[in-house]
Write a protein that holds these residues in place. Structure first.
Motif, PDB file in Angstrom:
ATOM      1  N   ASP A 264       0.822  -1.214   0.000  1.00 60.19           N
ATOM      2  CA  ASP A 264       0.000   0.000   0.000  1.00 60.19           C
ATOM      3  C   ASP A 264       0.850   1.255   0.000  1.00 60.19           C
ATOM      4  OD1 ASP A 264      -2.077  -1.728   0.039  1.00 60.19           O
ATOM      5  OD2 ASP A 264      -2.778  -1.243   2.075  1.00 60.19           O
ATOM      6  N   SER A 265       1.998   1.243   0.695  1.00 61.23           N
ATOM      7  CA  SER A 265       2.824   2.447   0.774  1.00 61.23           C
ATOM      8  C   SER A 265       3.323   2.838  -0.617  1.00 61.23           C
ATOM      9  CB  SER A 265       4.009   2.219   1.719  1.00 61.23           C
ATOM     10  OG  SER A 265       3.564   1.942   3.021  1.00 61.23           O
ATOM     11  N   PHE A 266       3.795   1.843  -1.366  1.00 58.70           N
ATOM     12  CA  PHE A 266       4.291   2.127  -2.705  1.00 58.70           C
ATOM     13  C   PHE A 266       3.163   2.683  -3.591  1.00 58.70           C
ATOM     14  CE2 PHE A 266       4.970   0.925  -7.093  1.00 58.70           C
ATOM     15  CZ  PHE A 266       6.255   1.384  -7.325  1.00 58.70           C
ATOM     16  N   LEU A 267       2.035   2.033  -3.529  1.00 58.64           N
ATOM     17  CA  LEU A 267       0.919   2.449  -4.390  1.00 58.64           C
ATOM     18  C   LEU A 267       0.352   3.802  -3.969  1.00 58.64           C
ATOM     19  CD1 LEU A 267      -0.855  -0.999  -4.775  1.00 58.64           C
ATOM     20  CD2 LEU A 267       0.461   0.225  -6.523  1.00 58.64           C
ATOM     21  N   ALA A 268       0.338   4.086  -2.676  1.00 56.60           N
ATOM     22  CA  ALA A 268      -0.118   5.399  -2.211  1.00 56.60           C
ATOM     23  C   ALA A 268       0.779   6.489  -2.756  1.00 56.60           C
ATOM     24  CB  ALA A 268      -0.167   5.430  -0.695  1.00 56.60           C
ATOM     25  N   GLN A 269       2.108   6.217  -2.777  1.00 54.76           N
ATOM     26  CA  GLN A 269       3.027   7.214  -3.301  1.00 54.76           C
ATOM     27  C   GLN A 269       2.843   7.399  -4.806  1.00 54.76           C
ATOM     28  OE1 GLN A 269       5.196   8.923  -1.152  1.00 54.76           O
ATOM     29  NE2 GLN A 269       5.228  10.280  -2.932  1.00 54.76           N
ATOM     30  N   VAL A 270       2.533   6.290  -5.499  1.00 60.71           N
ATOM     31  CA  VAL A 270       2.253   6.396  -6.929  1.00 60.71           C
ATOM     32  C   VAL A 270       1.072   7.328  -7.172  1.00 60.71           C
ATOM     33  CG1 VAL A 270       1.411   5.134  -8.944  1.00 60.71           C
ATOM     34  CG2 VAL A 270       3.243   4.174  -7.550  1.00 60.71           C
ATOM     35  N   ALA A 271      -0.011   7.148  -6.402  1.00 61.27           N
ATOM     36  CA  ALA A 271      -1.196   7.994  -6.554  1.00 61.27           C
ATOM     37  C   ALA A 271      -0.851   9.451  -6.278  1.00 61.27           C
ATOM     38  CB  ALA A 271      -2.304   7.506  -5.639  1.00 61.27           C
ATOM     39  N   GLN A 272      -0.086   9.667  -5.215  1.00 57.98           N
ATOM     40  CA  GLN A 272       0.272  11.034  -4.845  1.00 57.98           C
ATOM     41  C   GLN A 272       1.107  11.691  -5.939  1.00 57.98           C
ATOM     42  OE1 GLN A 272       2.078  11.428  -0.961  1.00 57.98           O
ATOM     43  NE2 GLN A 272       3.110  13.351  -1.533  1.00 57.98           N
ATOM     44  N   ASP A 273       2.114  10.945  -6.472  1.00 57.13           N
ATOM     45  CA  ASP A 273       2.971  11.504  -7.505  1.00 57.13           C
ATOM     46  C   ASP A 273       2.197  11.782  -8.790  1.00 57.13           C
ATOM     47  OD1 ASP A 273       5.042  11.367  -5.750  1.00 57.13           O
ATOM     48  OD2 ASP A 273       5.885   9.502  -6.566  1.00 57.13           O
ATOM     49  N   THR A 274       1.224  10.935  -9.079  1.00 56.72           N
ATOM     50  CA  THR A 274       0.408  11.160 -10.272  1.00 56.72           C
ATOM     51  C   THR A 274      -0.331  12.482 -10.189  1.00 56.72           C
ATOM     52  OG1 THR A 274       0.099   8.784 -10.577  1.00 56.72           O
ATOM     53  CG2 THR A 274      -1.461  10.234 -11.691  1.00 56.72           C
ATOM     54  N   VAL A 275      -1.006  12.732  -9.048  1.00 52.20           N
ATOM     55  CA  VAL A 275      -1.751  13.979  -8.879  1.00 52.20           C
ATOM     56  C   VAL A 275      -0.804  15.162  -8.904  1.00 52.20           C
ATOM     57  CG1 VAL A 275      -3.285  15.274  -7.352  1.00 52.20           C
ATOM     58  CG2 VAL A 275      -3.589  12.807  -7.635  1.00 52.20           C
ATOM     59  N   GLN A 276       0.353  15.013  -8.256  1.00 51.00           N
ATOM     60  CA  GLN A 276       1.318  16.102  -8.237  1.00 51.00           C
ATOM     61  C   GLN A 276       1.794  16.431  -9.653  1.00 51.00           C
ATOM     62  OE1 GLN A 276       1.985  17.819  -5.464  1.00 51.00           O
ATOM     63  NE2 GLN A 276       3.080  19.273  -6.778  1.00 51.00           N
ATOM     64  N   GLY A 277       2.003  15.396 -10.454  1.00 51.75           N
ATOM     65  CA  GLY A 277       2.422  15.641 -11.822  1.00 51.75           C
ATOM     66  C   GLY A 277       1.356  16.354 -12.649  1.00 51.75           C
ATOM     67  N   LEU A 278       0.111  16.045 -12.367  1.00 49.58           N
ATOM     68  CA  LEU A 278      -0.980  16.702 -13.089  1.00 49.58           C
ATOM     69  C   LEU A 278      -1.103  18.168 -12.708  1.00 49.58           C
ATOM     70  CD1 LEU A 278      -3.704  13.914 -12.877  1.00 49.58           C
ATOM     71  CD2 LEU A 278      -2.474  14.643 -14.926  1.00 49.58           C
ATOM     72  N   ARG A 279      -0.694  18.517 -11.513  1.00 49.92           N
ATOM     73  CA  ARG A 279      -0.838  19.896 -11.064  1.00 49.92           C
ATOM     74  C   ARG A 279       0.145  20.833 -11.751  1.00 49.92           C
ATOM     75  NH1 ARG A 279      -1.627  18.509  -4.670  1.00 49.92           N
ATOM     76  NH2 ARG A 279      -3.883  18.087  -4.766  1.00 49.92           N
ATOM     77  N   THR A 280       1.156  20.278 -12.404  1.00 47.78           N
ATOM     78  CA  THR A 280       2.100  21.151 -13.105  1.00 47.78           C
ATOM     79  C   THR A 280       1.396  21.930 -14.218  1.00 47.78           C
ATOM     80  OG1 THR A 280       3.945  19.700 -12.564  1.00 47.78           O
ATOM     81  CG2 THR A 280       4.259  21.215 -14.411  1.00 47.78           C
ATOM     82  N   PRO A 281       0.691  21.242 -15.134  1.00 42.07           N
ATOM     83  CA  PRO A 281      -0.046  22.025 -16.134  1.00 42.07           C
ATOM     84  C   PRO A 281      -1.406  22.504 -15.626  1.00 42.07           C
ATOM     85  CG  PRO A 281      -0.243  19.699 -16.642  1.00 42.07           C
ATOM     86  CD  PRO A 281       0.669  19.797 -15.457  1.00 42.07           C
ATOM     87  N   TYR A 282      -1.973  21.799 -14.636  1.00 40.41           N
ATOM     88  CA  TYR A 282      -3.322  22.126 -14.167  1.00 40.41           C
ATOM     89  C   TYR A 282      -3.322  22.214 -12.651  1.00 40.41           C
ATOM     90  CZ  TYR A 282      -4.682  21.247 -18.917  1.00 40.41           C
ATOM     91  OH  TYR A 282      -4.791  21.306 -20.278  1.00 40.41           O
TER      92      TYR A 282
END
Length: 777
Positions: free
Chosen positions: A586-604
């Motif tokens: 779960d820790s690895f996957l939680a970080q994946v989710a967090q990084d995904t959203v963070q990456g989306l916030r760059t353009p949006y």
């Protein structure tokens, strides 16, 4: 006389109607056209089989045979005869001869002119009044009272208009004068019990315009007016001269006639479609018969015996006998017992009264009445009620109508078959919600559809059950059995049964539907898809499939394109990424989710996760799902990231949807994830030893960036840029082709559209670098 005014006073009241006509006064020896005298040149004799017709453009009066409409006798009377009246003793005709300024008196029995009353004015209208008195209107705006024997003028008064016609009551006490050529028709009433007429009243100017003809029902106390407008016969009270109503017709009313017994009034209309005769029942105002002539006409009259109707010009006799035919039940087989027997009576023209009518069922006479069936073409029905159901098998109906020594008859048979399933029987079927239908809102009503049979049967009762329990139901006027849902129904499957019953039979239907307000039941059909890269999954049926699609430098293993809603292109994308650092926890996957959203916030910057990530197992491997929203934009995305340590890989599934469609697609995406299977064989060498597990705090993010960055970049490339473009001011709304190379902002590195003019994040004007180049280093 106290309480009365002279004709001069009336002239002052209505002077504006006549001022414009001064220049048009007729001179002596000039025949007056027929249209100027209210069409008084045609008269029906109430006791003889004759019509009398003056020829205003000629010099004769013709006797027309009421039985044929043909000319019986032609009598020369002088130039321009334009108004005819019958003497009180019904022995003579008084004829206003406008071209020779005289009244010609014709002896009906002798068929000749017996004397001429010479005048010093041009007569327009003549009417016989009380003993030996004639009332004559002239072109000089004067009404005169003449001695009927000598023609001596006994009294005269100024009129209130140029052209008027006169009508005198049968008892000789009341004179009506009607204007014929002013825009607002006016009627005036005078007391003529003495030689000098005394004004009583005049009408209000609301009786129509372009007056053509009038018929006075002295017994009924009504005046019927045919005028160019309105489109019908205006009805006026003789007592008050107030408007009582109208008998509607088509454009343009041009004539009116009253039956001698006052039972029927006939209107004549003439327009571009030809003339038509309208027969109305005086007592009820109901249209008895409408007959189209196929030609133009401007005169109408009905014979005294009501057996002949003539129209002109040219003169034509119309005599249509009544007809009788089947109505209800219709000939043939039906599966219900009728409650009433009906035969159709089409009244004749001229209309005739019904002396007696009888309906017999299987030889037995039934109590029968006649009533009007009111529609555009009105007719009558003979009716006999039935109190008990009839036996199965054939039945015979006989109907007859008798009037004035004549009769007509009709007969027909019908049969009753109470057997179930007869194609003529009423039927009931599912309505809405339909059979097997899944609805996402609680219906406001549950309905069954209804067919009343052929012929239509009277439905005596209707009922409905829901989940086996009776619910209040009604039969709607348009043929539905309906239960109005007043309280919310919970999600679930519902069984409905609806029933109807009619005289002699019944029918029912059953079906079920499902309420699913939270979209827990999938709505989109799926088909299995196998990808050569080593996975299979169900995808929406009918969506467009692209494999190994390229967007810029990125490769999409599978892109499935669905419909577009309000500029949002719905799609499902799958990307495979090799990553030896993946961990199934779960820790690895939680970080994946967090990084995904963070990456989306760059353009949006308004991108945010909706709710918390949900951890689950997919095909025996660890996975995480999460939803990302984009502020006020009408787009929403759901991600599923599946990782396999044995394969050293991750699979990213991205669903892009219009927000209004997401509840339904969310369930479908769940099906897709449930059906996702990794078909790729594990690598031959054993996987590397697992790295250190994440620490409770201060986690080294380097282990998690790669797959998270791929997920974020994939999202941007698959959907956001395309959707962003469709909502940019002044830009076309069609989507960019998914295979088009993409470029990056030279200032901030944000992925941008190939044809974009500015960066959506920092506003940099985009003049390069060319498409296909990577972001600035």
């Amino acid at each position: 006389m106290r309480g009365r005014v002279s004709l001069v006073a009336v002239a002052l009241v209505v002077l504006p109607f006549a001022v414009a006509l001064d220049a048009f006064g007729a001179t002596s020896r000039t025949p007056v056209p027929a249209s100027s005298n209210g069409n008084q040149q045609l008269l029906a004799d109430p006791s003889r089989p004759f019509f009398y017709l003056a020829d205003p453009a000629g010099s004769t009066v013709q006797f027309l045979d009421a039985a044929t409409g043909k000319v019986n006798t032609t009598i020369p009377v002088g130039l321009g005869p334009n108004s005819i009246d019958l003497s009180r003793d019904r022995a003579s005709l008084f004829i206003a001869v406008s071209g020779e300024d005289k009244i010609a008196v014709v002896d009906i029995a002798e068929r000749s002119v017996t004397r001429n009353l010479t005048l010093n004015f041009t007569p327009l209208s003549v009417r016989d009044g009380r003993s030996d008195r004639l009332y004559v209107t002239g072109s000089d705006r004067v009404v005169r009272v003449l001695n009927g024997t000598t023609g001596q003028e006994l009294a005269n008064s100024s009129l209130f208009s140029y052209q008027t016609i006169a009508e005198v009551s049968p008892d000789g006490s009341l004179l009506l004068l009607t204007t014929t050529d002013v825009s607002a028709l006016v009627i005036a009433a005078f007391d003529i019990q003495n030689d000098t007429p005394a004004f009583l009243r005049y009408s209000h100017p609301d009786l129509g315009g372009t007056f053509r003809q009038e018929a006075v029902d002295w017994t009924g106390g009504r005046i019927y007016l045919a005028s160019g407008s309105p489109y019908g016969l205006e009805i006026v009270s003789i007592a008050t001269l107030d408007r009582l109503g109208m008998l509607p017709m088509e454009s343009y009313p041009t004539g009116v006639a009253l039956a001698a017994d006052g039972s029927t009034v006939y209107g004549l209309s003439a327009n571009g479609n030809g003339a038509a005769v309208w027969a109305f029942d005086v007592a009820t105002g109901v249209l008895q018969r409408l007959e189209r002539l196929g030609r133009q006409a401007d005169l109408v009259a009905v014979s005294g015996d009501r057996r002949g109707l003539i129209v002109g010009s040219p003169i034509e006799r119309i005599a249509i006998e009544p007809s009788l035919g089947p109505w209800q039940p219709a000939p043939g087989i039906q599966c219900f017992s009728p409650s009433v027997l009906l035969a159709q009576l089409v009244r004749g023209l001229p209309d005739v009264g019904v002396d007696a009518a009888t309906i017999r069922l299987d030889g037995s006479a039934l109590s029968t009445d006649v009533y009007s069936f009111v529609s555009y073409d009105t007719f009558h029905l003979l009716r006999a009620n039935l109190s008990v159901p009839l036996s199965e098998g054939p039945h015979t109906i006989d109907a007859d109508v008798r009037w004035e020594g004549q009769s007509i008859h009709t007969a027909w048979t019908f049969g009753i078959d109470y057997g179930a399933g007869s194609p003529t029987c009423p039927s009931i079927g599912p309505g809405r919600p339909g059979p097997g239908e899944i609805v996402d809102v609680v219906p406001s009503a549950i309905e069954a559809s209804l067919w009343s049979g052929s012929p239509s049967a009277e439905i005596e009762s209707a009922s409905m059950t829901l989940q086996g329990r009776d619910v209040p139901s009604t039969l709607t006027p348009d043929g539905r059995v309906q239960y109005a849902v007043l309280a919310p129904l919970p999600d679930g499957r519902y069984n409905v049964t609806a029933r109807i019953a009619w005289r002699g039979g019944e029918a029912s239907t059953s079906w079920n539907f499902t309420i699913d307000t939270d979209f827990s039941i999938p709505r989109i059909p799926l088909v299995e898809y196998v990808h050569p890269a080593g996975f299979r999954l169900p995808i929406p049926e009918g969506w467009t499939v692209q494999t190994d699609a390229s967007i810029g430098t990125e490769k999409i293993d599978l892109l499935v394109i669905g419909p577009s809603y309000f500029g949002v292109q719905e799609s499902l994308g799958v990307v495979t990424t090799a990553d030896p650092t993946v961990r199934e926890n779960d820790s690895f996957l939680a970080q994946v989710a967090q990084d995904t959203v963070q990456g989306l916030r760059t353009p949006y910057p308004d991108a945010q996760m909706s709710g918390a990530p949900r951890f689950r197992s997919v095909d025996g491997h660890a996975a995480v799902t999460f939803v990302v929203e984009y502020g006020t934009r009408s787009v929403i995305q759901e991600f599923a990231v599946v990782v396999s340590e044995v394969h050293q890989r991750g699979w990213i599934l991205v669903l892009t949807a219009y927000t209004g469609q997401f509840p339904m697609l969310n369930t479908t995406f769940g099906q897709i994830i449930d059906g996702f299977v990794i078909t790729l064989a594990p690598p031959s060498p054993p996987p590397p030893a697992p790295g250190p597990q994440p620490k409770p705090a201060g986690v080294d993010l380097g282990l998690y960036l790669q797959i998270g960055e791929v997920a974020a970049a994939t999202t941007v490339l698959l959907a956001i840029i395309l959707i962003r473009r469709s909502h940019a001011p002044g830009r076309r709304t069609s989507a960019i082709p998914l295979s088009t190379p993409i470029r990056f902002c030279p200032r901030c590195g944000t992925p941008v559209e190939p044809i974009g003019r500015w960066c959506p994040r920092c506003g940099e004007i985009l003049r390069g670098p060319p498409p296909g180049t990577g972001p600035p280093s």
